[in-house]
Scaffold this motif. Sequence first.
Motif, PDB file in Angstrom:
ATOM      1  N   TRP A 342      -2.091   9.089   8.949  1.00  0.00           N
ATOM      2  CA  TRP A 342      -0.734   9.701   8.850  1.00  0.00           C
ATOM      3  C   TRP A 342      -0.452  10.688  10.005  1.00  0.00           C
ATOM      4  CZ3 TRP A 342      -1.237  15.459   8.598  1.00  0.00           C
ATOM      5  CH2 TRP A 342       0.218  15.852   8.327  1.00  0.00           C
ATOM      6  N   MET A 366       6.465   5.322   4.875  1.00  0.00           N
ATOM      7  CA  MET A 366       5.279   5.347   4.813  1.00  0.00           C
ATOM      8  C   MET A 366       4.433   6.805   5.346  1.00  0.00           C
ATOM      9  SD  MET A 366       4.389   1.854   7.430  1.00  0.00           S
ATOM     10  CE  MET A 366       4.866   2.529   8.951  1.00  0.00           C
ATOM     11  N   ILE A 369       4.157   8.449   2.005  1.00  0.00           N
ATOM     12  CA  ILE A 369       2.778   7.980   1.053  1.00  0.00           C
ATOM     13  C   ILE A 369       1.603   8.251   1.775  1.00  0.00           C
ATOM     14  CG2 ILE A 369       1.908   5.847   0.453  1.00  0.00           C
ATOM     15  CD1 ILE A 369       4.529   4.259   0.810  1.00  0.00           C
ATOM     16  N   LEU A 370       1.439   8.344   2.839  1.00  0.00           N
ATOM     17  CA  LEU A 370       0.164   8.647   3.654  1.00  0.00           C
ATOM     18  C   LEU A 370       0.023   9.962   3.235  1.00  0.00           C
ATOM     19  CD1 LEU A 370       0.384   6.544   6.917  1.00  0.00           C
ATOM     20  CD2 LEU A 370      -1.673   6.497   5.336  1.00  0.00           C
ATOM     21  N   ASP A 382      -0.377   2.990  -4.394  1.00  0.00           N
ATOM     22  CA  ASP A 382       0.116   3.470  -3.324  1.00  0.00           C
ATOM     23  C   ASP A 382      -0.379   2.781  -2.254  1.00  0.00           C
ATOM     24  OD1 ASP A 382       1.765   5.358  -4.151  1.00  0.00           O
ATOM     25  OD2 ASP A 382       0.365   7.042  -4.289  1.00  0.00           O
ATOM     26  N   LEU A 386       1.882   0.831   0.313  1.00  0.00           N
ATOM     27  CA  LEU A 386       1.752   0.926   1.929  1.00  0.00           C
ATOM     28  C   LEU A 386       1.504  -0.170   2.700  1.00  0.00           C
ATOM     29  CD1 LEU A 386       1.866   3.319   3.859  1.00  0.00           C
ATOM     30  CD2 LEU A 386      -0.630   3.408   3.671  1.00  0.00           C
ATOM     31  N   GLN A 390       4.605  -1.588   5.373  1.00  0.00           N
ATOM     32  CA  GLN A 390       4.434  -1.917   6.776  1.00  0.00           C
ATOM     33  C   GLN A 390       4.819  -3.228   7.111  1.00  0.00           C
ATOM     34  OE1 GLN A 390       1.856  -3.797   8.479  1.00  0.00           O
ATOM     35  NE2 GLN A 390       0.699  -4.384   6.636  1.00  0.00           N
ATOM     36  N   VAL A 409      -1.028   1.265  10.783  1.00  0.00           N
ATOM     37  CA  VAL A 409      -1.051   1.504   9.282  1.00  0.00           C
ATOM     38  C   VAL A 409      -1.781   0.098   8.734  1.00  0.00           C
ATOM     39  CG1 VAL A 409       0.111   1.666   7.144  1.00  0.00           C
ATOM     40  CG2 VAL A 409       0.924   2.795   9.013  1.00  0.00           C
TER      41      VAL A 409
END
Lengths: 445, 329
Positions: A342, A366, A369-370, A382, A386, A390, A409
Amino acid sequence: MKILLDKVNVAGINSLDVYRANGGYASVEKALRKMTPAEIIEEVKKSGLRGRGGAGFPTGMKWSFLDKKSGRPRYLVVNADESEPGTFKDRYLMEHIPHLLIEGIIASCFALESNLAFIYVRGEFKWIINILWKAIGEARDAGLLGKNILGTGFDLDIVVHPGGGAYICGEETALLESLEGKRGNPRLKPPFPAVVGLYGMPTVVNNVESIAAVPWIVLNSGDAYSKIGTPKSAGTKLISACGNINKPGVYEIELGLPVEEFIFSDEWCGGIANGKRMKAVVAGGSSVPILPTELILKTANGEKRLMSYESLQDGGFLTGTMLGSGGFIVYDENQCIVRNTWNFTRFYHHESCGQCSPCREGTGWMERILHKLENGHGSMSDIELLWDVQKKIEGNTICPLGDAAAWPVASAIRHFRDEFEWHVTNPKEAMERNFGIREKIEVAV
Amino acid sequence: MIKVTIDGIEIEVEDGTTIMNAARKVGGKIVPPAMCYYSTLKGSGGKCRACLVKVAQGSAKDPRPMPKLVASCSTAAQDGMVVQNITSQEVLDVRRGIVEMLLVNHPLDCPVCDQAGECELQNFAFDHGLQRTRSEFPRREFDIIDIGPHIKLHMTRCILCYRCTMVADQLTDQRVHGVLWRGEKSEISTYIQKAIENDFSGNMIDVCPVGALTDRHFRFRNRVWFLAPFDAHRHCTKCSGKAVVWLRGEEIYRVTGRKDEYGEVKDFICNECRWDHFSKTDWIIEGPRKFEGWSVINANKYDKETVELPEHLYSKLDNKKWETFEGVT
């Protein structure tokens, strides 16, 4: 074997007199008096020196692409916009031994037949700009810069340009845009800078460390340089080691050093701090894939992993990583990979230039979400989302920043999926756990 | 002349033509969508990534495929190049991703947006997008501001195609607006609240692919699909005078440039033509404007008997199918 940092501990090496007394600027005299530009380029080609900025493109080949036929002015631009999280090698080099860079620039510019060089320094390195100005002034007073250097008829001036503090301006075409005074958006390639670069002229953009390696190659020949390290990764490399190790710092290693030795030997990192176990390593700055202990020490085939371009890349993105710019970050067992990912993604979100849509929108997506996962509000879908986001960014952007944002990620999910799932299944603990800081609080009490 | 194969169709184009323009020469469904490329604006393209295509064969000399998808608007075609656009699942998947990315921060306020019906993002999303968004986060917010006496800026809707800054650079005498900040926070704005006052500033509204820049004189006065566009011209000393007047009954609601099938204006018009002549007697009306692009503007206004459209558009425009939603994919 040390090439760049050999004399870094000599007292007063940042002044011209001490630097010259220790054999400095010998390569300039050799290059300008005894060699032709083509010979220097040939030596650099033979040396197998690869660009130290991250991509690892052979420097000699880059130089030979420079358009010399058209007769337009040529420029050398030194990329000192070092802003990758985990990388601090150029800063160390410029701060402690600035004349090495200037010596490299003079020799390189003579090879490229360029009469103007630029150093684009990261804006946050304010004190380094002063160091460089002072060093350039000393060199100019000594006749090593300016008109008719050492009486050979070669003219060269160096301009130091502070950046405005944008990571994206470390990308070579964005750097050129920024240097021209425009918004630092990467250009579409082709045309490459070697044909249409700064102010539309043929330009070579090189990292500080690549240029600093040139004087040694000029003095000792390319063949000698290529014998150091491994056949595909010749020479030495500055590694800026940080994280949970006993001895963080900038180290110059011969490429081909085993990763295990680098982390655990007392000569280098000195093992994991506080007697903890190692969990993961980011081998080349925040943008390269993160690898767990078992994959960083040994490749998927069971071979010993070496600090070199090809060995770290072994296994591709499934089980390998990249040497990148040499930002070596070690994580111990207490560190949270989700939080770390993150953190990296937050950086890329902040630094995306906003020109092309996958990167502009995707990095922010991203990050959110992180952030959600890290704070225990996420769900299993999620993680899938994610992964999908990416994948949509990687390879579809104008410049490599999109890839750099996607790779950490992707690798974190690939190698540490259980940790992401733990954050989903244990939301309360995920919220409560405050990695790193809690320990310090306990110690303080 | 070089030969390029796009989705199995071979075409001969001039040296240096981009893949996009080669595909446009073929026409039809194989033309990649473009959200930022604008053929009349120099330096446009490459930003939205909607036009990514797969190059299965680099050229006759070097038949290796290109490792990544390339932006067709800025990649020059080579002799013997083989390009896959709609025949490659990879390209379609990525394009779906691009739609999703563009809509992550788009407010989706189409019901109250003046651009609805002639919006390139709407068409693009309709052709490639998902039914629902997977993003559940707050979208970026900006104030709605007036940039000058004629233009309203809804920054929330902007997809940062940079077309309007290029119009200002290349068409008007001085650019007073640009992109500020970076990343997701970047916004089109005039620096320190300057007004855009220029004889050709209205073209920024025409080139805007979404409803970010709208006409302050036309805002909320009518939906575009209630208006009937007609080609018209007048004698103008500043511009070509070739425009489209949008009529409802006998009243001219607005005047715009003539957009072609790719939503591009070739003859830019001046602000005098655009905003000072709303009387029908000012214009010489040539006839109904044929919109060849797939848009709701075509619906309910023209049919097969009065207007000739490319064959692939009819199925979608068939009123019966619209009623039963069969033609909607």
